[in-house]
Every structure is written in structure tokens, then in C-alpha cells.
Scaffold this motif. Structure first.
Motif, PDB file in Angstrom:
ATOM      1  N   GLY A   1      -6.638   7.819  -4.642  1.00  0.00           N
ATOM      2  CA  GLY A   1      -5.299   7.421  -4.233  1.00  0.00           C
ATOM      3  C   GLY A   1      -4.518   8.635  -3.783  1.00  0.00           C
ATOM      4  O   GLY A   1      -4.420   9.617  -4.521  1.00  0.00           O
ATOM      5  N   GLY A   2      -3.971   8.614  -2.557  1.00  0.00           N
ATOM      6  CA  GLY A   2      -3.165   9.725  -2.068  1.00  0.00           C
ATOM      7  C   GLY A   2      -3.932  11.031  -2.053  1.00  0.00           C
ATOM      8  O   GLY A   2      -5.092  11.096  -1.664  1.00  0.00           O
ATOM      9  N   VAL A   3      -3.267  12.099  -2.551  1.00  0.00           N
ATOM     10  CA  VAL A   3      -3.895  13.415  -2.555  1.00  0.00           C
ATOM     11  C   VAL A   3      -4.973  13.519  -3.633  1.00  0.00           C
ATOM     12  O   VAL A   3      -5.687  14.523  -3.702  1.00  0.00           O
ATOM     13  N   GLY A   4      -5.120  12.473  -4.457  1.00  0.00           N
ATOM     14  CA  GLY A   4      -6.230  12.406  -5.401  1.00  0.00           C
ATOM     15  C   GLY A   4      -7.577  12.345  -4.713  1.00  0.00           C
ATOM     16  O   GLY A   4      -8.622  12.378  -5.368  1.00  0.00           O
TER      17      GLY A   4
ATOM     18  N   ALA B   1      -0.562   4.442   1.344  1.00  0.00           N
ATOM     19  CA  ALA B   1       0.490   3.538   1.818  1.00  0.00           C
ATOM     20  C   ALA B   1       0.340   3.266   3.312  1.00  0.00           C
ATOM     21  O   ALA B   1       0.441   2.124   3.760  1.00  0.00           O
ATOM     22  N   THR B   2       0.092   4.314   4.096  1.00  0.00           N
ATOM     23  CA  THR B   2      -0.067   4.167   5.545  1.00  0.00           C
ATOM     24  C   THR B   2      -1.229   5.028   6.015  1.00  0.00           C
ATOM     25  O   THR B   2      -1.669   5.944   5.311  1.00  0.00           O
TER      26      THR B   2
ATOM     27  N   VAL C   1      -7.934   1.612   2.456  1.00  0.00           N
ATOM     28  CA  VAL C   1      -7.087   0.494   2.042  1.00  0.00           C
ATOM     29  C   VAL C   1      -5.635   0.937   2.152  1.00  0.00           C
ATOM     30  O   VAL C   1      -5.199   1.870   1.464  1.00  0.00           O
ATOM     31  N   THR C   2      -4.863   0.307   3.028  1.00  0.00           N
ATOM     32  CA  THR C   2      -3.470   0.698   3.256  1.00  0.00           C
ATOM     33  C   THR C   2      -2.532  -0.453   2.915  1.00  0.00           C
ATOM     34  O   THR C   2      -2.936  -1.612   2.840  1.00  0.00           O
ATOM     35  N   GLY C   3      -1.261  -0.104   2.732  1.00  0.00           N
ATOM     36  CA  GLY C   3      -0.252  -1.124   2.462  1.00  0.00           C
ATOM     37  C   GLY C   3       0.607  -0.759   1.267  1.00  0.00           C
ATOM     38  O   GLY C   3       0.317   0.199   0.541  1.00  0.00           O
TER      39      GLY C   3
ATOM     40  N   PRO D   1       0.320   5.624 -11.857  1.00  0.00           N
ATOM     41  CA  PRO D   1       0.447   4.161 -11.791  1.00  0.00           C
ATOM     42  C   PRO D   1      -0.761   3.497 -11.142  1.00  0.00           C
ATOM     43  O   PRO D   1      -1.231   2.448 -11.603  1.00  0.00           O
ATOM     44  N   MET D   2      -1.276   4.099 -10.076  1.00  0.00           N
ATOM     45  CA  MET D   2      -2.432   3.550  -9.390  1.00  0.00           C
ATOM     46  C   MET D   2      -3.659   3.620 -10.299  1.00  0.00           C
ATOM     47  O   MET D   2      -4.438   2.656 -10.406  1.00  0.00           O
TER      48      MET D   2
END
Length: 446
Positions: A335-338, A360-361, A385-387, A418-419
Motif C-alpha cells: 500500500g502506497g510507499v509500502g 488511491a490513484t 488496485v486504485t480508488g 489502516p490498510m
């Protein structure tokens, strides 16, 4: 999404390094607890049951102190098998155990010595502090531990800067030395037995020696040996930057994909700051790469670092590695920079892998082109996976759709808390065995 034919799978790993290390720690603690009880019994019991209980509580409080030091010594063998985040969590709960056992020691001793007198427990403590060697040192040590315990409570910890909390936490070492000198000076277990005293000195030599070795000697030796320097600073996007670090004999540095370092960039305004960043590429023996997202003034300054800048790196740390694989196939969820340790892991893993990258995008997908090329070369499946966060696009049904055989794979997970919490919940609902779920949270102890 890139999908290719699965390559031949590798055999599953039979060993469980985490279980071996955890069992070893429990065995060490249990053996020392038994030795403490043996030496305590050999010294004889006081006629007052309250004093007996108080003395035993003090001994076990000190034993927990030594064990707590071992947990945060950052010894490579333990760190690679258990992980700094879990060792830190155990350190925290052991700290509260120390607080309660030492409180019991103080209360039982005070009421025990107050029996048959008219001064009461508080007056007894004052008299002992004035007349008995080492008692004042013990009271000072308890006061320090009480303060550290209060600032380590969740309510206070969330409201303190890490640097402030860490500075207060360092006083624990003062408390340790004060408590140790109190026990060897007046503890009947040690004053009546040379064997017990020798054991106690040996125990604390190992505990404090582990801290000195893991927190000072090993980092200093590695940095003197490898002479880390910045080779290049490469912007990946508006708010993400990759830093390439080079040095001498990097092929002898025991770093693995998925691990992280505590990085200090030795400029005039940053030398005192240590930030944990994962390797974003598997170590190749020539360079180390970290990729960081701008999240404040400290990380914003990273893009202005100059090639040639000296670097002091502590590590490698972490158990988020292929060492813990139990299955021949894997799912990597970022997730993200993870994505940084996930990208490094994909480079090192053998066997078929499915990579799920949640952002997210599209423009938030850091290192995506690089990840796509690597997935193609490795024969892995890649899903972007985006959104928005709601609805949950990594809910159990969605994960099962993307990876129908997810229960037969190792799952490596890294991303925002959270993710990660949501995905861990999904994995539980899908009955993915806990032994096949691998994740790590950055958590630094003093």
C-alpha cells in the motif's frame, strides 16, 4: 495487470526461524527464573511472609529488567527471526511487568518491616532509606521507572515527540545500575552466597554487554568497515525520492531484501536524525537503495542531499524477509510507499508470486513501471488496485477473486497501518494460516 505462466515452484521451507527464536527466549527466561528461585530458597526465608514475598518480587523485577535489555539490544540473530517491531512490543509489556513487580517489592517490604512497629509503612521506608545502604538508590531507581512507565502509556506516548520520549527513556539505564548496586549490596540472596553473586554479575554482564554490542559496537564497526556515502539522489515523483548509497565491501554486508536501516545523513542539519527506511531494491553488493516519501521537513530535505555525503547506517534490521517463507508460492500486498520492501522482496523471491499494489490513484503508484518490468521478468502476476478507501477493494471477496489459492501461499504485507489492519482482517476471514502471514511495523524502542 501483467500475467504470465507460472514457473516451476520451489519446495516449502520446513524450518520456522521465528518459532525457534521465540522458544529460545522463553527457555532462557524460564531457566533464569528457576535459578533465581533456587538461590533465593538456598539463602533461607525471613520469618515475616510479607518480607519474603517482597524480596522475591524484587528479584524477579530485576530479572525482567535484564530480559528487557536483551529484547532491545538489536542482536542480529534475534532481530532477523523475530523482528524489531515484535521485540519492541515485548519490551514494552515487560516494562509494565517490571513496574508492577517493583511496586509489589516496595509495598510488601514496607508493610513487612512495619509489622510490630509504630511508625507505619511510610515511616519504615524513610527509616530504611536513612539507615540501610542501597535503599535510597533503590527508591531513586523506582521513581525513574515510574516516570518512564507513565510516559510510555499509550495516552502520554501519543502526545510526546519521539525525541522527548526517547530522552526520558534513556534514564532507564540509570535505574538499572542503581537497582543492581542495591541488590548486590543488601540482598540476602547475594550477601549469603558467592555462587548467587557470581551468577547475578554474569547475568547482568550478558544483558548490558548485549546492549553495548548490538547498539554501539556493531554499528560503529560496520560503518568504519563500509564507509557509506551517497552515490545519487533520484526523484521518483513530486513527493518521493530514491537515494543510492555506496561503500566498501558491500557484498559482505548481511542485508536482505525486505529489511530496513536507520539512516543518518551526516550534514550539518541532519546528522542527529535517524530515520527508518526500507531497502527498495535487493542488495546487489555494490549499492543500497532507499526510497522515501515526503512526510515532513526531515524527509523533504532528502531530495537536497548531495552525492558524496557521508552516511551512518544502523542495520540491517527486520524479519520481513524470505527467511520466513513456509510455502513455495507467495502473495505480496503493498500500500502506497509500502511498496519499497515489497519491490525488493519480489526481486529476491523464487517461485510464483502475485503482487497487489493498492493506491488511491495511478499517479500514487511509486516505482510502478519498475515493478511491472520486474514482475514480467520474474513471471509474476501484478495487480494495480486504485480508488478511495471505501468500499474496501481488498476485502475478503476481492482478495479471493485476485488470488483464488491465497490460503496456499505465503502473504507478505506492507503499507499504512489502516490498510494493513484491514487486510489482516480479510486474511483472517479467509482462514489464511497465521504462520503464512508476514508483516512488520516500524517501531523503535529506546
Amino acid at each position: 495487470m501483467t500475467t504470465t505462466v507460472k514457473p516451476p515452484t520451489a519446495p516449502p521451507t520446513a524450518t520456522r526461524p521465528k518459532v525457534v527464536a521465540r522458544t529460545g527466549l522463553y527457555a532462557v527466561l524460564a531457566a533464569n527464573a528457576a535459578l533465581v528461585a533456587l538461590f533465593f530458597a538456598q539463602a533461607g526465608f525471613a520469618s515475616n511472609a510479607l518480607i519474603v514475598i517482597g524480596r522475591l518480587a524484587g528479584l524477579y523485577g530485576a530479572l525482567f529488567m535484564a530480559f528487557q535489555l536483551l529484547l532491545v539490544a538489536r542482536l542480529p540473530w534475534l532481530d532477523r527471526r523475530i523482528g524489531m517491531d515484535r521485540l519492541t512490543s515485548w519490551h514494552r509489556w515487560t516494562g509494565f511487568g517490571i513496574l508492577w513487580t517493583l511496586l509489589a517489592h516496595l509495598v510488601f517490604i514496607a508493610f513487612g518491616y512495619a509489622q510490630g512497629t509504630e511508625v507505619g509503612p511510610i515511616g519504615t521506608v524513610v527509616d530504611l532509606a536513612e539507615t540501610t545502604e542501597g535503599v535510597l538508590r533503590a527508591l531513586t531507581a523506582f521513581a525513574i521507572i515510574l516516570v518512564v512507565g507513565c510516559v510510555s502509556a499509550r495516552y502520554a506516548r501519543r502526545r510526546l515527540a519521539y525525541e522527548t520520549w526517547h530522552f526520558i527513556h534513556l534514564y532507564t539505564y540509570v535505574a538499572v545500575l542503581l537497582a543492581f548496586t542495591h541488590q548486590v549490596a543488601v540482598g540476602t540472596t547475594f550477601t549469603s552466597s558467592n555462587a548467587a553473586k557470581t551468577y547475578w554479575y554474569g547475568l547482568w554482564t550478558v544483558a548490558l554487554g548485549s546492549v553495548v554490542l548490538g547498539r554501539m559496537v556493531l554499528p560503529l564497526w560496520r560503518n568504519l568497515r563500509h564507509q557509506f556515502r551517497i552515490q545519487a539522489v533520484v526523484p521518483e515523483s513530486d513527493n518521493v525520492v530514491s537515494i543510492y548509497v555506496t561503500g566498501r565491501d558491500l557484498d559482505k554486508l548481511p542485508a536482505q531484501a525486505g529489511q530496513f536501516f536507520l539512516w543518518r545523513f551526516l550534514t550539518k542539519d541532519r546528522w542527529w536524525q535517524a530515520n527508518p527506511f526500507s531497502l527498495s531494491a535487493a542488495p546487489d553488493g555494490r549499492t543500497l537503495r532507499l526510497t522515501a516519501k515526503v512526510a515532513g521537513d526531515g524527509t523533504a530535505a532528502l531530495r537536497h542531499l548531495k552525492p558524496g555525503t557521508r552516511v551512518f547506517a544502523e542495520g540491517p534490521y527486520g524479519a520481513f524477509t524470505a527467511l520466513h517463507r513456509t510455502r513455495p508460492e507467495a502473495v505480496l500486498i503493498a500500500g502506497g510507499v509500502g511498496v519499497t520492501p515489497i519491490r525488493a522482496l519480489l526481486e529476491e523471491l523464487h517461485g510464483h508470486a502475485v503482487v497487489i499494489y493498492r493506491v488511491a490513484t495511478d499517479r500514487d503508484a511509486v516505482l510502478y513501471e519498475e515493478l511491472r518490468e520486474l514482475a514480467h521478468a520474474k513471471g509474476a502476476e501484478l495487480h494495480l488496485v486504485t480508488g478511495p478507501p471505501v468500499p474496501d477493494k481488498l476485502a475478503p471477496a476481492e482478495l479471493l477473486r485476485l488470488v483464488p489459492d491465497i490460503t496456499d501461499r505465503d502473504v507478505f504485507l506492507c503499507g499504512p497501518p489502516p490498510m494493513m489492519n484491514a487486510v489482516l482482517g480479510s486474511l483472517r476471514e479467509l482462514n489464511v494460516p497465521k504462520a503464512q502471514t508476514h508483516f512488520e511495523r516500524f517501531s523503535l524502542a529506546g
